[in-house]
Design an enzyme around this catalytic site. Sequence first.
Site, PDB file in Angstrom:
ATOM      1  N   ASP A 223       0.857  -1.182   0.000  1.00 56.56           N
ATOM      2  CA  ASP A 223       0.000   0.000   0.000  1.00 56.56           C
ATOM      3  C   ASP A 223       0.901   1.243   0.000  1.00 56.56           C
ATOM      4  OD1 ASP A 223      -1.548   2.224   1.780  1.00 56.56           O
ATOM      5  OD2 ASP A 223      -2.955   1.002   0.634  1.00 56.56           O
ATOM      6  N   ILE A 224       0.740   2.127  -1.037  1.00 56.48           N
ATOM      7  CA  ILE A 224       1.542   3.361  -1.136  1.00 56.48           C
ATOM      8  C   ILE A 224       1.132   4.295  -0.015  1.00 56.48           C
ATOM      9  CG2 ILE A 224       2.117   5.346  -2.592  1.00 56.48           C
ATOM     10  CD1 ILE A 224       1.588   3.593  -5.026  1.00 56.48           C
TER      11      ILE A 224
ATOM     12  N   GLU B  89      -4.435   2.275  -4.590  1.00 59.55           N
ATOM     13  CA  GLU B  89      -2.998   2.397  -4.403  1.00 59.55           C
ATOM     14  C   GLU B  89      -2.391   1.106  -3.872  1.00 59.55           C
ATOM     15  OE1 GLU B  89      -5.319   3.708  -2.678  1.00 59.55           O
ATOM     16  OE2 GLU B  89      -4.835   4.109  -0.583  1.00 59.55           O
TER      17      GLU B  89
END
Length: 994
Positions: free
Chosen positions: A864-865, A907
């Site tokens: 997960d960014i 994301e």
Amino acid sequence: MQYILKRGYLCLMLLCSPTVLALDYHFSPIDDPLLARQASVYDIKADKQGLLWFSSDTDGLIRFDGYRSTNWLVPDSHEYNRLNINRMVFTERGDMWLGGWGEGLLLLKQQSKERINFKADSSDDNALASDRVQEIFSDSQDRIWIGSVGGVNIIYPEQPYRLTRFALNQPNHPLNGQRIWGITEFDNAIWFATSNGIVKVNADLSTYTQLDLPAFNKLVADRAREVRNIANINNQLWALSSQGLFLYQAACQCFTEMETPEDLPTPRGNVLAELSPGRLWVGASDGLYLFDIPSLTWLKNSNNYNFLPNADVRSLHQNSSKQLWVGTRDRGIFVGLAQHSVFKPLALTMPAALQEAALKRINAVYHDKAGNLWLATPNQLLRRDTQQQWQVFDFGWQTGIHKVFRIYSDANEVLWLATDVGLFYFKDEQFTQETRPFDLAKINSTAVTDLFISHTGTFYLSLWQQGLLTWQPDTQDVVMAITDIFGINGDLIHQISVQDGLPLYAASRYSGLFVNNAAQERWSRLALPIHDDIDGFGCALPDNNSTLWLCSEYGLWQFDKTNNNLLHYMPEQGLPSPYINSAFFDAHGQLWALTNNGPARFDTQLQRFISYGLADGLPDLTMQRNAYSISADGEMVLGTANGAVVLNNDLEQEVFQPPRLVLTELIVDGVDLTREFDVISEDLELPYSYNELIIRFAVLDYWEPELNSARSRLIGLSDQWSALNNSREIRYVNLKPGKFQLEIEGQNSRGFNTIAPLRLTFSVAAPWYYSVWIWLLLIVSLLALFVLIIWLREASLRRQNVRLHDLVKQRTQELESLAAQLKNRADHDPLTNLLNRDGFAENFSRLLAHAAREKQAVSLVLIDIDYFKMLNDQYGHNAGDVMLQHFAKLLSQRIRGTDIVGRWGGEEFVLALANCNAMDAKVFCQQFLQLLQNDGCKYQGTQLTISATMGIASLPLSVNSLQQWVKYADEALYIGKNNGRNQAVIATIPTNLT
């Protein structure tokens, strides 16, 4: 039965009609439209199949199958007008001889379907003596005797269709020119009842003797010479005249008169028959009488001696169902039913003032230990004491009782009632509500749907939507023994079954069957090998410690606990309905089942049920749940929706014959072929152009014919049987050409199957174009044409082959390229060109399978960014797209060819590392995080910082669910986020995960 005048059965039984007799016979006029219009019926017989035939002066000859009647001699304007038929005889070869009044003698030949009419002819000495035929008789030598107004004719078996005049050249013979009323065979002789006494002719026809009936004066003697009937009954010779009934005495070779009481006018007899053992029915000009042969006395009924007043009785017949059919002059046909042959309404034993109370719904029945019988109606309790005296007790509005589910007495002879408003006891002619068990259990009083009191004084109470409560009044102990049904809408325990030495059972409506094995204190559900559609039972009846009978809405079940075997009984096995509400054993150990369509008894020899209905004395067929009781001396009482009944006969004496199934009508395109077609010896051939075939049939059981049922199948079309139904007609429209066999199986109202299926073989002819030669010629012609076309087209096709081959190759390449593009679009994310979720799932499954074969570890990383939403909000979605593309590019460059990477959504990215354990995966992730710090993303001249949080899961390869892998990786991911982000966390995997 269907064609008997329908009226209220209870009203008839309770003497609302003067035709209900002390000897339990009720006579009703027939209500079949055709039979009802017959004025005078002079003969009634059954053929070898069991079909009933009536000869009358209205329509001649009528056939009846229990459902509908048929005018067999349809008037024909060219040859046959309406005939007046007096007598009929069926021969062994199937022919039918008919004697007409003014019509002569008519022969209906079975094989040729020919009709031959014999008439009187003064020019022929052997012709019929008179066209007014009164009697036809077949003797032991297969000779047929015809008695008419003008004398006697005989037909010898050697010449079965030729008449011979008897005593033609003997002018002084007493039968020459004499009117014949009756003929019989007795003591190796033929006996004739004539207008001038009785004539006995030896079997060899060589000698004769004339006898007169006794008379006391000349006037009586003149009238007594006309003898109306003579019959051999159980090797006794009886005669009838206007002076009464006479019996032949061999010692004096004379007849003696049967004395009549002073209050019985001498019956002017017409016909007699023994239709019940030892009972002689005498049809007279003024009614019907019954004579007891052993005691030589006339039997009396409630209307003195006449069973059918004001009827000139001319014919009698009793069918296999013990129904007495009576043909009269000018009043048509009556049918006598033996009332209360099996069950007798208890209302008949009550004073008239109490009968109304007894004709209500009986919800509960109980014999107490003192010998009293108790019945519960919706608003009253009825008691019959040991002196057979009845008393009624009103519940009163104060009690609120509307239904009593069960009556039981305790060791102190106190009567207890399980009702819809709670538990009551009846003492000193007062109803008192008992609330102690409810108070002790700290629950409100509610409906008690069943009750049992053990020999130790323990009360078992079934409580509506609560469960099973046990209460010991002596110790005031209360236990809620079964609570599984608590709160289930509408659920209840229908029956509590407690028998010494056997397990305790509780049958519930929706929650199955509960058992307590006596040695245990806890109840538990009993697992049964029954399909899931059946979730409840109406009763549980243990036969012994290994066999259990179960009531349900889907029939009755017999469960053998030793081998877990289950037998299922339905209407096909004789039950009147699949809805079984109760079952019990009578005093003889016979099993009874109560249904919403009458009771049934299990016959252990036949291994099937025998059903009982309205004609057996039941006032109503709606049997009430648990409304049965067996007294200490064996009296069996049942409750119905219209009063209670008591078993009235010895069931061991019941003899039931399986019915026959016969074809009654055969109609093809509106043409009735019934009279011309023999189902036994002929096959029906239908033309291809036929439109409709109608087949009507009958189960020949006249007891309650409207309840007879049948099923069928047409072999050649389908081998599947239809469901049992009450239809008596089958139609087939436009069947395909071929040969078919129709099979029909029937069942009577008591549940007995017919002796054998009715089988009808028929074929539908094929049209001309179904001919093999036509098809062969057509095929050869088509083949020749096809070869010619092939030859003509071959050169052209060869020229086009090269061009088509190139074109196909080009198009194939284009299609393959397009398919690859479509495949890539279907399983790839359009923004990052990584696998999407579906594409990743498909590849992950293959990766796991390969790893399992190679025994290599696999790690799944969920990425997960960090702070992606903040970046979107600050720089816009275009910046977010650029960052996603940059992140995907870096990730794709870092993985090996055996790894899988995909965009999981938003994301989030997902990575599967082949041949990589969790620690190695963490090293990979940390290296990638370092790469992100060193290689940021530029957007419109701005350097964007990228970091990510990663969750790592390495599960056993036996876990092939991607959701499981993602679940543990996601849990590790969130741990990393909570710990400050920009890190990789390994998931904790349970040791027992498989």
